[in-house]
Motif scaffolding. Structure first.
Motif, mmCIF file in Angstrom:
data_model
loop_
_atom_site.group_PDB
_atom_site.id
_atom_site.type_symbol
_atom_site.label_atom_id
_atom_site.label_comp_id
_atom_site.label_asym_id
_atom_site.label_seq_id
_atom_site.Cartn_x
_atom_site.Cartn_y
_atom_site.Cartn_z
ATOM 1 N N GLN A 1 4.437 74.131 -36.227
ATOM 2 C CA GLN A 1 4.629 72.746 -35.809
ATOM 3 C C GLN A 1 3.322 71.959 -35.699
ATOM 4 N N ASP A 2 2.236 72.633 -35.460
ATOM 5 C CA ASP A 2 0.934 71.985 -35.305
ATOM 6 C C ASP A 2 0.277 71.873 -36.680
ATOM 7 N N SER B 1 -0.006 77.730 -33.395
ATOM 8 C CA SER B 1 1.197 77.174 -33.995
ATOM 9 C C SER B 1 2.022 78.277 -34.648
#
Length: 185
Positions: free
Chosen positions: A129-130, A125
Motif C-alpha cells: 500500500q505504501d 508495506s
C-alpha cells in the motif's frame, strides 16, 4: 501554602526537564544522522576516484554498514527513518558491488545490503500500500537480480518476477489514484 507551591513547582520542573531532554536527544540524533550520511556518501564520493583509495573506501563502507545495522535495530517505529535506511542500504550496495557502476567488488556484501533494503521496505508495506516503500523494494529486487545475474549467482529470476509483480501492482494503484483525482476535479 509553601508546601503546595513547592510540590507544584517540582511537578512543573519534573515535566519540563524530560521534554527538554527529549528535544535535545532528538536534535543530537538528527545531527548524527546527517553526519553519518555525509560520511558515508559525500566522503566516499570525494575519494572514489583517487588512486589508491580502495582501503579508505572499504573503511567508509564498513563503518557505514555498521551504523546502518545499529540504526535498523533502533528505528523500527519511524517511517521516515526506515525509508532513509532502505535508501542508504541501496546506495551502500552500489558502492559494494553493483554491476555497471564503479564498485569495490564485494558482490556478496552488495547482495546482503540489497536484501536489507528489500526487507526494510517490505516491513513498511507488507501489502504494497505504501508507494514509496514499494518503489524502493522494486528497485532493490531489480538491482539484486541484476547483480546476481551479472556475477553468476542464483536467484535472479525470482527477484525479477517479484519486482515485475510489485511494479504492476504499484502501477495499477497509481493509475487508480490518478483516475480518482481526475474524477474529483
Amino acid at each position: 501554602l509553601v508546601a503546595a507551591a513547592l510540590v507544584a513547582s517540582s511537578l512543573v520542573a519534573g515535566t519540563t526537564v524530560p521534554v527538554w531532554q527529549a528535544r535535545q536527544a532528538d536534535r543530537r540524533f538528527q545531527e548524527v544522522r546527517t553526519l553519518a550520511n555525509r560520511f558515508l556518501f559525500d566522503v566516499h564520493d570525494a575519494i572514489r576516484d583517487l588512486p589508491g583509495s580502495t582501503k579508505a573506501r572499504e573503511l567508509v563502507v564498513r563503518t557505514g554498514v555498521e551504523y546502518l545495522d545499529r540504526l535498523a535495530n533502533d528505528a523500527r517505529s519511524e517511517r521516515g527513518l526506515q525509508l532513509e535506511l532502505a535508501r542508504s542500504y541501496l546506495k551502500v550496495a552500489d558502492i559494494q558491488g553493483r554491476s555497471g557502476v564503479r564498485n569495490l567488488g564485494q558482490v556478496d556484501a552488495a547482495i546482503a545490503s540489497l536484501t536489507k533494503a528489500i526487507e526494510v521496505a517490505a516491513r513498511l508495506s507488507p501489502s504494497g500500500q505504501d508507494a514509496e516503500a514499494g518503489r524502493i523494494r522494486v528497485e532493490g529486487l531489480r538491482v539484486r537480480a541484476m547483480t546476481r545475474l551479472y556475477n553468476g549467482r542464483e536467484g535472479a529470476r525470482p527477484d525479477l518476477d517479484l519486482a515485475a509483480k510489485l511494479s504492476e501492482s504499484l502501477l495499477q494503484r497509481e493509475t487508480a489514484t490518478a483516475g480518482d483525482f481526475a474524477t474529483a476535479s
